[in-house]
Each structure stands twice: as structure tokens, then as C-alpha cells.
Design an enzyme around this catalytic site. Structure first.
Site, short mmCIF file in Angstrom:
data_model
loop_
_atom_site.label_atom_id
_atom_site.label_comp_id
_atom_site.label_asym_id
_atom_site.label_seq_id
_atom_site.Cartn_x
_atom_site.Cartn_y
_atom_site.Cartn_z
N TYR A 30 33.58 18.29 -2.30
CA TYR A 30 34.06 17.35 -3.31
C TYR A 30 35.47 17.69 -3.76
O TYR A 30 35.99 18.75 -3.41
CB TYR A 30 33.10 17.30 -4.50
CG TYR A 30 33.23 18.47 -5.46
CD1 TYR A 30 32.76 19.73 -5.12
CD2 TYR A 30 33.82 18.30 -6.71
CE1 TYR A 30 32.89 20.79 -6.01
CE2 TYR A 30 33.94 19.37 -7.60
CZ TYR A 30 33.47 20.60 -7.24
OH TYR A 30 33.60 21.65 -8.11
N LYS A 143 35.30 24.01 -1.41
CA LYS A 143 34.90 23.27 -2.61
C LYS A 143 33.60 22.55 -2.31
O LYS A 143 33.56 21.34 -2.06
CB LYS A 143 36.01 22.32 -3.07
CG LYS A 143 35.91 21.99 -4.56
CD LYS A 143 37.23 21.48 -5.11
CE LYS A 143 37.12 20.88 -6.49
NZ LYS A 143 36.67 21.77 -7.56
N GLU A 176 37.67 34.69 -10.63
CA GLU A 176 38.16 33.45 -11.26
C GLU A 176 37.17 33.05 -12.35
O GLU A 176 36.22 33.77 -12.61
CB GLU A 176 38.32 32.34 -10.22
CG GLU A 176 37.02 31.98 -9.50
CD GLU A 176 37.19 30.91 -8.43
OE1 GLU A 176 38.14 30.12 -8.48
OE2 GLU A 176 36.32 30.86 -7.53
N LEU A 200 38.45 29.78 -5.28
CA LEU A 200 38.96 28.47 -4.88
C LEU A 200 40.47 28.50 -5.12
O LEU A 200 40.92 28.83 -6.22
CB LEU A 200 38.32 27.35 -5.70
CG LEU A 200 38.77 25.97 -5.25
CD1 LEU A 200 38.07 25.58 -3.95
CD2 LEU A 200 38.54 24.92 -6.32
#
Ligand code: PSZ
Length: 283
Positions: A30, A143, A176, A200
Site C-alpha cells: 500500500y 510497505k 523507527e 521503511l
């Protein structure tokens, strides 16, 4: 109106099959793209990342990316979105439930656009965070629709009345946030986790690194540990939705002096200039 495959449809006309592999396995990818003043921000970069994510899970897109781009433009227009975002997902499609890929996959794309304001209060005042173990898989660069690790992390932050979870791998390395990239400032220099399989590579992250360079701030794409996070002069997060937002406390301890720092402010100003530039292109 929403986008289904390459057609705009009324949402009430659309039904999702219970054997869609996105529904059963989270087997898909996505993107979320921001819209400012009716213009997409970083669309080409988001679409490139989408292609890459699809390729990494051996999935083909249902139709060419150029056509997708024009359809997404139509989607934003049809919904009269001035400030908002588009959510777009592609699954490996409908097939009888077996783990292995279907022999002839029929990838299925859905996208919808929503109005959403910029998080001005959070950007101005800063957010609070907790640290949490990073329990995700080892391909965080994709993702993927599989977001359980992220979902559990975010919920843990909410339960602690905080805004974000900052993930720490078992080797003590800060990776992250549950839905953001993380930066620390130490002695005037920025550190952020390198863009590898553990994070990511945010589209906003790439902008932030450019903006830092423009501002003459040294950036190290180097890992840092939990202690370095807690001892930082500033901590900043970034994402499509949160843009550039300072973190003012972590695990109940204040970051730096407990108020948004100078570098966060500089990056925010420069980010605003990028958005304004988008506006001037339109006019
Ligand atoms: O609506 C939201 O809160 C959004 S929209 C995109 C995100 C959150 N986050 C994307 C993301 C992420 O999920 C993880 C694990 N790391 C970093 C990011 C930031 O990526 P970009 O900058 O591309 O949005």
C-alpha cells in the site's frame, strides 16, 4: 467516489470478496500520499516505492503506473480534496485459500481519497513517545499490508497516553516509529537509521534529509542506540501525515529541554516552503 482497479465507482457499489488474499493473509502492498492545495506531494516517489514493494513480494501491478497516476489525479478531483490524502492498496487478489501464490494471480487495487487537516497542534507543540521492542519481521523496507507489529506498537503508545512508539531491536538499535521515521540531534548533527531492511525508507525522510542538507546540517545515516536516543538534544519524527514533528518526551523523560528544538523548527519551515512551492506551481 473510490478507485477500484482502473475505474471510479460509488463506494456502495463495491464488494470485497472474502477470499481476497489481502483480507486473508495481508498479502499486498500500500501507499498513503498527501494532498496539499489539491496537489499530490511526492506522488512519483510514492509510486516508485509501490512498484518496488510489489516487486519485492513478487506481485505485478494490475495495470501500468502511468495510468494509475492519472486515475489518482481523477480520484482527488472527483472527491474535491483540497487538503487530504489518498490511501491505495493492491492485494494479490481473489483465490482459494492456500498459502502459496495462485497460479494466475489477479491483483486487485482499491484507492480512496479523504479530506484531512495538517496536524498543526502536534507539529507546533510536539508529541510524546514511548520505546517498545521492535517485534516486526526483517523486511520493514516493504510497505506491506501486514502491520500487526506496527498496530500493537501504536496501541501500546495510546494505552500509555502517548502519541508514538519508537521501536528498538533486540540489539538495542533504534529503528523507527510505529508509523514514522526517527531522527536524533546530537551536538548539531542529525542521526537516522540507514535505509535498509530494518526500516521503511519514508518519502518524507528523503525530503527531510534534503532539507537538512539545504540548511547546512550534517546528517549521518547511522544507527544509534536507546541511550543515545534518551540523551539526544532533539528527537524528531517524520511521515506523510505527521510531516516533521518534534518529540518532547520519551518514556516520561523530557527530550532536551522538553520543548521543540531549533532544528525541528528549521526543518518545519523548510518543509512549509516545499508545500508553498507546490501551490505556486498550481497557480
Ligand atoms: O496517516 C498516517 O498516520 C500515516 S501515513 C504514512 C504513515 C503514517 N507512515 C509511513 C511510515 C511507516 O509506516 C513506517 C513504519 N515508517 C516510516 C513511515 C514514514 O513514511 P512516509 O514518509 O513515506 O510516509
Amino acid at each position: 467516489m473510490i478507485l477500484v482497479q482502473d475505474q471510479l465507482k460509488d463506494q456502495s457499489e463495491v464488494r470485497i470478496d472474502i477470499e481476497d488474499r489481502g483480507y486473508q493473509f495481508g498479502d499486498g502492498v500500500y501507499e498513503v500520499v498527501r494532498i496539499y492545495n489539491g496537489q499530490y506531494f511526492g506522488m512519483d516517489e510514492h509510486l516508485e516505492r509501490l512498484e518496488r514493494s510489489a516487486k519485492e513480494i513478487h506481485m505485478t501491478l494490475p495495470y501500468p503506473i502511468e495510468l494509475l497516476k492519472t486515475r489518482l489525479e481523477k480520484l482527488a478531483e472527483a472527491n474535491d480534496i483540497n487538503d487530504g490524502h489518498v490511501y491505495l492498496q493492491i492485494t494479490r487478489g481473489v483465490a482459494e485459500r492456500t498459502h502459496q501464490f495462485p497460479a494466475e494471480p489477479t491483483p486487485f487495487l482499491v484507492a480512496y481519497a479523504r479530506k484531512s487537516p495538517r496536524p498543526e497542534n502536534k507539529m507546533r507543540e510536539g508529541i510524546t513517545a514511548i520505546t517498545t521492542e521492535d517485534i516486526r519481521w526483517l523486511r520493514c523496507d516493504i510497505k506491506s499490508l501486514n502491520l500487526l507489529g506496527n498496530v500493537l506498537g501504536k496501541q501500546k503508545a495510546m494505552d500509555a497516553k502517548c502519541d508514538e512508539s519508537i521501536f528498538i531491536r533486540s540489539n538495542d538499535i533504534v529503528t523507527e516509529g510505529s508509523s514514522t521515521n526517527v531522527y536524533i540531534l546530537k551536538d548539531g548533527e542529525i542521526f537516522t537509521h540507514p535505509a535498509n531492511n530494518f526500516i521503511l525508507n519514508g518519502i518524507t525522510r528523503r525530503v527531510v534529509l534534503e532539507l537538512a542538507e539545504e540548511a547546512g546540517i550534517t546528517v549521518h545515516e547511522k544507527t544509534f542506540n536507546k541511550q543515545e536516543l534518551m540523551d539526544a538534544d532533539e528527537v524528531i519524527i517524520s511521515s506523510t501525515t505527521m510531516e516533521v514533528t518534534p518529540v518532547i518526551s520519551i518514556d516520561g523523560k523530557q527530550v532536551g529541554t522538553g520543548v521543540p528544538g531549533k532544528v525541528a523548527r528549521t526543518l518545519q519551515e523548510k518543509f512549509n516552503e516545499r508545500i508553498d512551492k507546490l501551490q505556486s506551481v498550481k497557480n
